[in-house]
Design an enzyme around this catalytic site. Structure first.
Site, short mmCIF file in Angstrom:
data_model
loop_
_atom_site.label_atom_id
_atom_site.label_comp_id
_atom_site.label_asym_id
_atom_site.label_seq_id
_atom_site.Cartn_x
_atom_site.Cartn_y
_atom_site.Cartn_z
N ASP A 98 16.50 3.82 -7.56
CA ASP A 98 14.92 3.77 -7.26
C ASP A 98 14.97 4.91 -6.30
O ASP A 98 14.18 4.64 -5.18
CB ASP A 98 14.26 2.64 -7.03
CG ASP A 98 12.84 2.95 -7.35
OD1 ASP A 98 12.41 3.79 -7.53
OD2 ASP A 98 12.07 1.72 -6.85
N HIS A 147 10.83 10.40 0.66
CA HIS A 147 9.60 10.58 1.62
C HIS A 147 9.83 11.25 2.59
O HIS A 147 10.88 11.24 3.45
CB HIS A 147 8.80 9.49 1.94
CG HIS A 147 8.20 8.61 0.58
ND1 HIS A 147 7.30 9.20 -0.05
CD2 HIS A 147 8.33 7.52 0.14
CE1 HIS A 147 6.78 8.43 -1.02
NE2 HIS A 147 7.75 7.19 -1.06
N ASN A 186 6.29 10.52 -12.13
CA ASN A 186 5.36 10.51 -10.92
C ASN A 186 5.46 11.91 -10.16
O ASN A 186 5.40 11.66 -8.96
CB ASN A 186 5.18 9.31 -10.40
CG ASN A 186 6.54 8.94 -9.32
OD1 ASN A 186 7.42 9.70 -9.69
ND2 ASN A 186 6.37 8.33 -8.64
ZN ZN Z 1 8.30 1.73 -10.19
#
Ligand code: ZN
Length: 439
Positions: free
Chosen positions: A316, A320, A104
């Site tokens: 994970d 940010h 992403n």
């Molecule tokens: Zn995810």
């Protein structure tokens, strides 16, 4: 003996260490010989041979370098949050010698040029090894399959639309069908967006109490259950469930494994030591997707690691910028940093808490995740790359924003006291914690 912080040789012995071999489930006082950046021998007792220079392991524990199969490096496209350079600096600071990065990015990793860029940049930086996970669909939009052959030829090791699920059952089937002949797993971000809706935290007592919209556990479980049904009908496919967080998901995976389905699963450290009630502070660094769950879910995740239903732990790692997290809870983006806290959290909440032995716990971040993706590493086998970590299992320290190597500071664990500190991380026999960052 020589000082490991000034490691310059390519062939040497690290003496005076406690070897932890997760694959063999053993721990013993020993030494390790490295020849040309590869493991040559792992032996009990002190080194006697003098044909190689001997470095002092200073009584530290030595294990295979850790492997994290779920990180967001944010480059290309979001370099203000993280770059391949800062992300892999955080990785080696946390003991990780290999990381797999999620697609992403902007653009998404749906084209071989993006895979090649990431691999080139990672090599240039020269810290952790990076394994790109390609997008399952173009732009992660769930409409058109990406070109898996090209992506895998360029170096991608799995496909996923992580950040988002593959929303339609038909597309999930096609992803599995196209990934199967290439031998790569489909990594699903299990979430039914219609069930998540506007939710920002786990649906339950605390979402009502705090006045925040809830995300039901079945948002995750419905997507997982659907995929497992589809998986039965696709020959040769491999399926990996990312960041599992609920008791119901554990039951689904347990049943699927009993049935013999080719499924593996990961959970993340925050689901083992934080709960929905911790959100009473409205700390946006604790806003994560899937959300922190209930106390029962947390216990179920630990039990699932103990009995092997969940195969491994991945951070994970989701950086940010401060200005993005310093907003009201509903508006904040999801995610916490993880690379620099995963190992000490495992030491603190699984090993010291008495749930797992040290080799059992390290299996969750060494050979087990490597096997889930089919990537090398995570062992002390002769001839394997000398990707090694040396740590003090007992050193306790406080997680502070200013000490982190990531470009961002959004750790859910700031202020937490943890046990276990990485001292040296070696990649292909080179001490990368001692060398300056390349960029
Ligand atoms: Zn995810």
């Amino acid at each position: 003996m020589l000082n490991l912080a000034q490691l310059t040789h390519r062939s040497y012995i690290i003496d005076n260490v406690t070897v932890v071999d997760p694959k063999k489930n053993t721990t013993f006082p020993g030494h390790v010989a490295v020849v040309d950046g590869k493991i040559d021998a792992v032996e009990r007792g002190r080194a006697k041979e003098a044909s190689l220079p001997i470095y002092d392991g200073a009584g530290l524990h030595l294990a295979p370098g850790f492997i994290d199969i779920h990180v967001h490096l944010r480059e290309p496209g979001h370099e203000y949050k993280e770059t391949i350079a800062t992300g892999t600096a955080a990785a080696v600071a946390g003991g990780f010698t290999s990381v797999a990065c999620m697609p992403n990015t902007l653009p998404a990793i749906d084209d071989r040029s993006v895979v090649e860029f990431i691999l080139r940049q990672a090599k240039f930086v020269g810290l952790a090894k990076v394994y790109p996970i390609a997008a399952a669909t173009m732009g992660r939009k769930g409409e058109i399959l990406a070109e898996y052959h090209e992506l895998v030829a360029a170096g991608a090791v799995a496909v996923s639309d992580d950040g988002s699920p593959v929303a339609s059952a038909n597309m999930a089937r096609r992803v599995l069908e196209y990934a199967a002949p290439l031998g790569i797993p489909f990594i699903e971000h299990c979430e039914d967006m219609s069930a998540t809706g506007e939710g920002v935290m786990h649906e339950g007592f605390y979402s009502t109490k705090l006045g925040l919209k809830g995300i039901p556990a079945f948002s995750e479980e419905a997507c997982l259950a659907r995929d497992l049904v589809i998986l039965r009908s696709v020959r040769g496919a491999r399926y990996h469930a990312a960041h599992m967080s609920t008791r119901g998901s554990v039951q689904l995976i347990r049943r699927a494994k009993d049935e013999g389905l080719p499924v593996t699963a990961e959970t993340a450290p925050h689901y083992l030591c934080l709960e929905d009630r911790d959100l009473e502070t409205y700390n946006t660094n604790l806003k994560i997707n899937p959300p922190l769950r209930s106390a029962e879910d947390r216990v179920a995740m630990i039990d699932a690691l103990k009995d092997g239903t969940i195969d491994c732990i991945a951070s994970d790692h989701a950086p940010h910028a401060a200005h993005e997290k310093q907003v009201e809870f509903n508006a904040a983006p999801n995610g916490s940093l993880g690379l620099e806290t995963t190992f000490p959290l495992i030491m603190t909440h699984l090993v010291r808490a008495g749930h797992l032995t040290l080799p059992q716990a390290l299996a969750l971040i060494t050979h087990r995740p490597a096997e889930c993706l089919g990537i090398p590493g995570g062992t002390l086998a002769r001839g394997a790359a000398a990707d090694l970590v040396l740590f003090n299992p007992d050193e306790s320290w406080v997680v502070r924003a200013e000490d982190l190597h990531s470009r961002s500071r959004n750790s859910a664990f700031l202020g937490h006291t943890v046990s276990g500190r990485v001292k040296h991380t070696l990649v292909d026999g080179v001490n990368v914690t001692a060398s300056p960052i390349g960029v």
